[in-house]
Scaffold this active site. Structure first.
Site, PDB file in Angstrom:
ATOM      1  N   ASP A   1      48.643 -30.238  95.650  1.00  0.00           N
ATOM      2  CA  ASP A   1      47.412 -30.311  96.424  1.00  0.00           C
ATOM      3  C   ASP A   1      46.507 -31.351  95.738  1.00  0.00           C
ATOM      4  O   ASP A   1      46.848 -31.906  94.686  1.00  0.00           O
ATOM      5  CB  ASP A   1      46.752 -28.934  96.557  1.00  0.00           C
ATOM      6  CG  ASP A   1      45.818 -28.872  97.763  1.00  0.00           C
ATOM      7  OD1 ASP A   1      45.378 -29.929  98.245  1.00  0.00           O
ATOM      8  OD2 ASP A   1      45.496 -27.753  98.215  1.00  0.00           O
TER       9      ASP A   1
HETATM   10  C1  BGC Z   1      43.435 -28.739 100.674  1.00  0.00           C
HETATM   11  C2  BGC Z   1      44.753 -28.859 101.405  1.00  0.00           C
HETATM   12  C3  BGC Z   1      44.798 -30.151 102.188  1.00  0.00           C
HETATM   13  C4  BGC Z   1      44.560 -31.309 101.243  1.00  0.00           C
HETATM   14  C5  BGC Z   1      44.636 -32.657 101.923  1.00  0.00           C
HETATM   15  C6  BGC Z   1      43.114 -29.993  99.873  1.00  0.00           C
HETATM   16  O1  BGC Z   1      41.827 -29.960  99.363  1.00  0.00           O
HETATM   17  O2  BGC Z   1      43.485 -27.619  99.809  1.00  0.00           O
HETATM   18  O3  BGC Z   1      44.956 -27.743 102.235  1.00  0.00           O
HETATM   19  O4  BGC Z   1      46.019 -30.269 102.839  1.00  0.00           O
HETATM   20  O5  BGC Z   1      43.276 -31.154 100.659  1.00  0.00           O
HETATM   21  O6  BGC Z   1      43.569 -32.866 102.748  1.00  0.00           O
END
Ligand code: BGC
Length: 750
Positions: A307
């Site tokens: 993530d």
């Molecule tokens: C979130 C994810 C997301 C990623 C990309 C992160 O902050 O936890 O769920 O897919 O950002 O945007």
């Protein structure tokens, strides 16, 4: 309305597309091996690097120059010098279809013509309730609302449309579905989950994976799903996003793993890792979870992406790595294939050094690159990575897509209270429409709507009608006044009272300001005081109240519940939920949503419906402590559905032992209805304290006014098992109670 292919699919009963695992064949394997053998270490590490679009755009990261444009010099550095294999995100807000196509084709042109290997770039986005970063994209209700439909076929169709509109932009990787089971009501991302129940999350999650990843002539090109966030992300002890979870192995396997297991069986091509830690071990550094469980046990062969910034967070948030170098080593050796870095190139430089020094084995790099290139191959990107021409996607934002989104909203909106059958309302009623959500669709859309938090209306080019607009049309005698925002009253008392005096009743549109992730953390699980106070003063004036709730999670409304005559939980139905709300209020649609969560009454008494018997122990030593505001599965319609004639028998189907269950449902009302039939089973005695009940099957049935139907279920006995002390799934013989609605019956299974 124009009838489209999608509409035809929607109305064809029993629509199912099977797509299953999608393994690489021998020829493709050889092709990949050959490609990898020609790549330099730098090129391989480039493939493992994912960068935010801001980094290759004009302006500063998080402060781009508008209107957005790509920066050739920056692209050269990222895509050519570093050979970055994946780009993500929108630069702060949604773009038009034309701009997306320009972005993606420019990136692909750079990658395929200016680099030695010519490997196309995987573009990833969060299209979590429709193509929410496409201006004008069709927005669907958020996943929690979708779960309330108990209709996986419909949810699969929404996913197919999402894939269609996302691929029209040239984007082929969607960071969705959220398969984290929503068992912590405080958590800011509850609305992104399919609720608290494991079976519901399994069925909905798999339907979404199939919807995203299927392709045919009506939905050309493939899009990869990304299951997230593996594993245990949704259960932070504090209720705050990305804080520590404490989950036993039994619990992890029983409640949090199954949606991922099913999604993998349905061919999910990628997985995103949980930013948090479980029992003190950050998941990004946990080889037992990332390799032993995910790869060896679940046989997942797709891409594991971190993530946002999560490798660096091993240093500055989790404090398990002394510096970024150690963090990169830990994460890659623990099984990460791609790093969502995403705003610099330190990851790539460090991984290069670590591989040269042998601290990260070359074989680990090759394995990760193989998976990434295999995904690109499966997506057909080596044949065609350019956005398809507009002609291939004529239905983007079409009326038929919007009408499907409206159908989903209609089936999700959940009527929780309807004292003296105050609803539906005659069109002659004089309603006073008020509350923060009454004239602001951001409350309906929620986060991930054209911007990350969904709170910047300037990017919302859809000048769609608000609740006030539509209700004023439907109920012409009505009036509107803002009343209050989340924090304070907005109107002079006398002006408000004047309007109130003229009204027969009040439609109060309450909500939580949209938010997600860290910005969505809360210290109190309640509706705002300003809204509660206004509701109290309306009740004191003696006017009946219909309360509509647009919330990120089940906020406590214990004090105002008795003051409201009707209560409707609309979740985040999106802007396409406006008309469905009006239709439900006027009785053109019979509501059929059921709660996919337990709605709590007290903020310090948060239990899911499938708690253990001991959790019910009350002060008086009775087993009555579970007193939620509304139970999981609650939801009223305008027709009474009568259940009768529950029958259970055990039989064999091949080698499998199955329970056959039948029940009659009768629509005793005067409106056609849709009914979610929920089948619960209680294991009366087991070697691990059993849950009081578990949802083991469900079906959504249409039943016309006055009609009676028999609903059949077949349950594999193995599905009635649980995870035992040795972390193994077992079925233990004994007495089981099967319950459907108000009926129940016990069966002894040996
Ligand atoms: C979130 C994810 C997301 C990623 C990309 C992160 O902050 O936890 O769920 O897919 O950002 O945007």
């Amino acid at each position: 309305m124009k009838k489209s292919f999608f509409f035809a699919l929607f109305i064809s009963v029993g629509f199912q597309l099977v797509i299953g695992q999608n393994p690489i064949n021998k020829t493709q394997h050889t092709q990949l091996r050959r490609l990898i053998s020609k790549m330099t270490l730098k090129e391989k590490i480039g493939q493992m690097t994912q960068i935010n679009i801001d980094v290759i755009s004009k302006g500063e990261v998080f402060n781009l120059i508008e209107p957005h444009s790509l920066d050739s010099a920056k692209m050269h550095k990222i895509l050519v010098e570093y050979g970055v294999g994946s780009i993500l995100n929108a630069g702060g807000h949604a773009y038009s279809l034309e701009h997306w196509k320009e972005i993606v084709s420019t990136i692909q042109r750079f990658a395929t013509t200016k680099t030695r290997m010519g490997i196309p770039v995987l573009y990833g986005i969060d299209a979590i309730h429709g193509a929410n970063y496409l201006l004008n994209g069709t927005l669907f209700p958020h996943p929690l609302a979708q779960a309330a439909t108990f209709n996986p076929g419909m949810v699969q169709l929404a996913a197919r449309i999402t894939a269609y509109e996302t691929k029209a932009c040239g984007i082929t990787w969607n960071f969705s579905p959220v398969l984290d089971v929503g068992r912590q009501p405080l958590w800011s991302r509850m609305f992104e989950t399919y609720g608290e129940d494991v079976l519901l999350a399994r069925k909905m999650g798999s339907a979404v994976v199939r919807g995203y990843q299927s392709s045919d002539s009506a939905n050309p090109g493939k899009m990869a799903a990304c299951m997230k966030h593996f594993l245990g992300y949704s259960f932070p002890f504090t209720g705050k996003d990305r804080t520590s979870a404490y989950i036993s192995d039994i619990q992890l396997r029983e409640y949090f793993l199954p949606p991922f297991t099913d999604a993998i069986k349905n061919g999910a091509m990628s997985v995103m890792i949980n930013s948090g830690d479980i029992n003190g071990i950050p998941v990004h550094a946990n080889k037992s979870i990332l390799v032993d469980l995910l790869r060896k046990e679940l046989k997942f062969d797709g891409v594991a992406v971190t993530d946002w910034e999560d490798i660096y967070k091993l240093v500055n948030v989790h404090h398990v790595a002394k510096d970024e170098r150690e963090a990169v080593k830990m994460a890659i050796n623990a099984g990460i294939d791609m790093s969502m870095v995403p705003n610099d190139l330190r990851f790539s430089d460090l991984l290069y050094e670590l591989t040269l020094s042998g601290e990260v084995p070359q074989q680990r790099i090759d394995e990760a690159v193989y998976r990434i290139l295999a995904m690109k191959l499966k997506l057909g990107m080596f044949e065609n990575c350019m956005p398809f021409s507009k002609a291939d996607f004529p239905e983007v934002a079409s009326d038929s897509f919007i009408s499907i989104a409206e159908n989903i909203a209609e089936e999700s909106i959940t009527l929780l209270k309807n004292a003296k059958n105050i609803l539906p309302l005659a069109k002659t009623k004089k309603l006073l429409i008020t509350g923060p959500a009454s004239n602001n669709n951001m409350y309906l859309n929620g986060a991930w709507s054209r911007t990350w938090q969904g709170t910047h209306p300037i990017w919302d080019k859809n000048s769609r009608k608000t609740i006030a607009d539509v209700i004023l049309q439907e109920f012409p005698e009505s009036d509107w006044i803002q009343g209050c925002t989340i924090d304070s009253l907005t109107n002079n008392k006398d002006v408000f009272s004047e309007k109130l005096n003229h009204a027969d009743m009040v439609l109060f549109c309450a909500g939580e300001w949209p938010s997600t992730e860290k910005p969505g953390d809360i210290n109190e699980l309640k509706l705002s005081t300003a809204q509660e106070n206004l509701i109290k003063s309306i009740a004191a004036a003696g006017k009946p109240i219909v309360l509509l709730l647009f919330v990120n999670r089940p906020v406590i409304i214990r004090e105002i519940e008795p003051l409201c005559d009707a209560i409707i939980l609309a979740y985040h139905p999106s802007e396409n939920g406006v008309r469905p709300i009006a239709k439900i209020l006027s009785g053109q649609v019979n509501p059929s949503g059921k709660l996919p969560i337990t709605y709590p009454k007290f903020a310090n008494s948060l239990l899911t419906y499938d708690h253990r018997y001991a959790d019910q122990l009350a002060n008086d030593f009775s087993l009555n402590a579970f007193q939620p505001q509304w139970e999981f599965g609650a939801g009223l319609g305008y027709s009474k559905i009568k259940y009768s004639n529950l029958k259970i028998s055990e039989s064999k189907s091949g080698k499998k032992r199955v329970l056959s269950i039948a029940v009659d449902i009768e629509n005793t009302g005067s409106m056609d209805a849709k009914e979610s039939v929920l089948l619960f089973v209680s294991d009366i005695t087991a070697s691990i304290a059993p849950a009081v009940k578990r949802l083991r099957a469900f079906d959504k049935i249409s039943v016309s006014a006055g009609a009676k139907k028999t609903v059949h279920f077949q349950l594999d006995l193995n599905e009635l098992g649980f995870v035992n002390r040795n972390s193994k799934w077992i079925f233990e013989p004994g007495v089981f109670k099967v319950s459907i609605s108000n009926l129940s019956s016990e069966i002894n299974i040996n």
